[in-house]
Scaffold this motif. Structure first.
Motif, mmCIF file in Angstrom:
data_model
loop_
_atom_site.group_PDB
_atom_site.id
_atom_site.type_symbol
_atom_site.label_atom_id
_atom_site.label_comp_id
_atom_site.label_asym_id
_atom_site.label_seq_id
_atom_site.Cartn_x
_atom_site.Cartn_y
_atom_site.Cartn_z
ATOM 1 N N SER A 35 -5.406 9.223 0.637
ATOM 2 C CA SER A 35 -5.889 7.975 0.046
ATOM 3 C C SER A 35 -4.698 7.067 -0.215
ATOM 4 O O SER A 35 -3.547 7.440 0.044
ATOM 5 C CB SER A 35 -6.640 8.259 -1.260
ATOM 6 O OG SER A 35 -5.760 8.842 -2.210
ATOM 7 N N CYS A 36 -4.949 5.885 -0.719
ATOM 8 C CA CYS A 36 -3.829 4.991 -1.007
ATOM 9 C C CYS A 36 -4.141 4.168 -2.249
ATOM 10 O O CYS A 36 -5.290 4.023 -2.654
ATOM 11 C CB CYS A 36 -3.527 4.080 0.182
ATOM 12 S SG CYS A 36 -4.633 2.659 0.331
ATOM 13 N N HIS A 37 -3.088 3.664 -2.849
ATOM 14 C CA HIS A 37 -3.234 2.683 -3.920
ATOM 15 C C HIS A 37 -2.236 1.579 -3.642
ATOM 16 O O HIS A 37 -1.285 1.741 -2.860
ATOM 17 C CB HIS A 37 -3.002 3.309 -5.298
ATOM 18 C CG HIS A 37 -1.636 3.888 -5.485
ATOM 19 N ND1 HIS A 37 -0.566 3.153 -5.939
ATOM 20 C CD2 HIS A 37 -1.150 5.135 -5.256
ATOM 21 C CE1 HIS A 37 0.503 3.913 -6.001
ATOM 22 N NE2 HIS A 37 0.185 5.135 -5.588
ATOM 23 N N MET A 91 0.857 -1.190 0.000
ATOM 24 C CA MET A 91 0.000 0.000 0.000
ATOM 25 C C MET A 91 0.891 1.237 0.000
ATOM 26 O O MET A 91 1.874 1.294 0.742
ATOM 27 C CB MET A 91 -0.906 0.017 1.235
ATOM 28 C CG MET A 91 -1.894 -1.129 1.294
ATOM 29 S SD MET A 91 -2.792 -1.180 2.870
ATOM 30 C CE MET A 91 -3.566 0.441 2.885
ATOM 31 N N GLN A 92 0.550 2.206 -0.832
ATOM 32 C CA GLN A 92 1.306 3.452 -0.888
ATOM 33 C C GLN A 92 0.356 4.615 -0.675
ATOM 34 O O GLN A 92 -0.631 4.776 -1.400
ATOM 35 C CB GLN A 92 2.024 3.583 -2.232
ATOM 36 C CG GLN A 92 2.882 4.835 -2.345
ATOM 37 C CD GLN A 92 3.697 4.858 -3.616
ATOM 38 O OE1 GLN A 92 3.808 3.854 -4.296
ATOM 39 N NE2 GLN A 92 4.271 6.001 -3.943
ATOM 40 N N LEU A 93 0.655 5.429 0.345
ATOM 41 C CA LEU A 93 -0.201 6.564 0.664
ATOM 42 C C LEU A 93 0.008 7.688 -0.342
ATOM 43 O O LEU A 93 1.139 8.000 -0.716
ATOM 44 C CB LEU A 93 0.089 7.074 2.074
ATOM 45 C CG LEU A 93 -0.291 6.149 3.235
ATOM 46 C CD1 LEU A 93 0.120 6.780 4.561
ATOM 47 C CD2 LEU A 93 -1.784 5.864 3.226
#
Length: 389
Positions: free
Chosen positions: A181-183, A174-176
């Motif tokens: 939000s995150c993707h 997960m990358q903020l």
């Protein structure tokens, strides 16, 4: 540029007209895609012939893959796949001819190259003609499954090793993003994939019930969060539950809802991981108290931690769930264990934590009410009425 001649009545008989792409344009696009496969095959042949020549090392590269990736601007994985297919085509003339003739797509050639790799080369030589027949005109996703099934039949030991490798490579990242939000991405073994896919399977939203139906991707995203928020019984007659908690850092002036622009410039309202949270989003968290709040005054002074609101008593939570059975938003059928408790009159406006002031809303409709401006009211007979913003 489309002209009037390119506009025709919708063939399905709906009102209005739709622009249509001319058949010649589509034919040209498909022809260019086929030519791209042919050019990629030619590039693979040329690069493959030089792979073991030492040319890459002469130019200072550790391998031909790195030379191709750096000089062409493509990804390392693209260059690696190019060299793998090049070596495969050099050893398998039937497949090479099918690719040159346009009967074999580049994507399916990549699959064949992976299938013929390593100890399976002898088995592949016997099955090449049959696999080529399956590859012609078959979409890559379906052909991948066919080749995997073939590998499982001819090489059970290698298949077991592949299964173990995939399991060891399982991951979730997960990358903020800047806005909180995150993707991310994840990789699961086949069994875990089946479990997760079944867990995220949700029926389409009904049409014409106030809110716009969600896309498949949106439903899966909501289902994932619902699963993470799902209650787990801890025992006892009162139906005690454990819910996921989050941290919220909030400035005291934010709670006071000040409009002073000097004060507003230093207000802080964010989640524990640093992502900002909107005022309606904070109100939504206040509804179910599934959070811990750190109240501060400026940069240093800590006024309180976990001061926001008391948790909803387990017995009351259970009673509301037994009464409502599921989301009470009009037309929604999501079950109680996917729902938050919502204060009809918000807590920050004096709303009490009582059965009469609580109702169940799924996470999607809970967000719709708080951040979309929808209103809920309870009628004298106990029914929930929904009104648009």
């Amino acid at each position: 540029m489309l002209t009037a001649a390119d506009i025709q009545q919708d063939p399905r008989g709906r009102a209005g007209s739709l622009p249509t792409v001319r058949s010649a344009d589509l034919d040209d696009a498909l022809k260019l895609l086929a030519e791209a496969d042919a050019l990629r095959a030619k590039a693979a042949s040329l690069v493959g012939a030089l792979a073991d020549s030492g040319l890459a090392q002469f130019h200072g590269y550790v391998s031909m893959e790195r030379l191709v990736a750096h000089r062409s601007g493509c990804r390392n994985t693209t260059a690696r796949d190019l060299l793998r297919v090049a070596r495969f085509l050099d050893r398998h003339e039937l497949s090479a001819k099918a690719l040159r003739d346009g009967r074999l797509s580049w994507a399916n050639a990549e699959t064949l190259a992976r299938a013929a790799n390593g100890d399976r080369a002898a088995n592949f030589a016997e099955a090449e003609e049959q696999l080529l027949a399956e590859a012609v005109g078959t979409c890559p996703e379906k052909f991948d499954r066919l080749v995997y099934a073939w590998r499982a039949r001819v090489d059970a030991e290698a298949d077991a090793a592949d299964a173990e490798r995939v399991w060891r490579e399982r991951s979730l990242t997960m990358q903020l993003a800047f806005d909180g939000s995150c993707h991310g991405r994840f990789r699961l073994d086949p069994i875990a994939t089946e479990i997760v896919a079944n867990a995220l399977e949700t029926p389409p939203d009904p049409a014409g019930v106030f809110t716009e139906p969600r896309t498949l991707a949106q439903r899966r995203a909501d289902a994932l969060v619902d699963l993470c928020l799902m209650d787990s019984t801890t025992g006892g007659n009162d139906g005690g539950v454990t819910r996921t908690s989050v941290d919220v850092v909030v400035d005291v002036e934010t709670l006071a809802d000040t409009s002073d622009p000097v004060v507003v410039s230093r207000l802080r309202r964010e989640l524990g991981r640093g992502g900002p949270i909107s005022g309606p989003g904070l109100d939504r968290l206040l509804c179910d108290a599934s959070f811990r709040a750190l109240v501060i005054n400026g940069k240093q002074a800590v006024l309180a931690y976990n001061r926001a609101t008391p948790d909803i008593p387990p017995a009351l939570r259970r009673a509301v769930k037994l009464r409502d059975r599921g989301c009470t938003f009009t037309g929604c059928d999501r079950p109680a264990h996917w729902c938050d408790l919502h204060h009809i009159v918000p807590r920050n406006r004096g709303g009490p934590t009582t059965a009469e002031n609580l109702t169940l809303l799924c996470r999607y409709h809970h967000t719709t009410v708080h951040e979309g401006g929808w209103q809920l009211t309870r009628a004298p007979d106990g029914a929930i009425h929904v009104s648009m913003p």
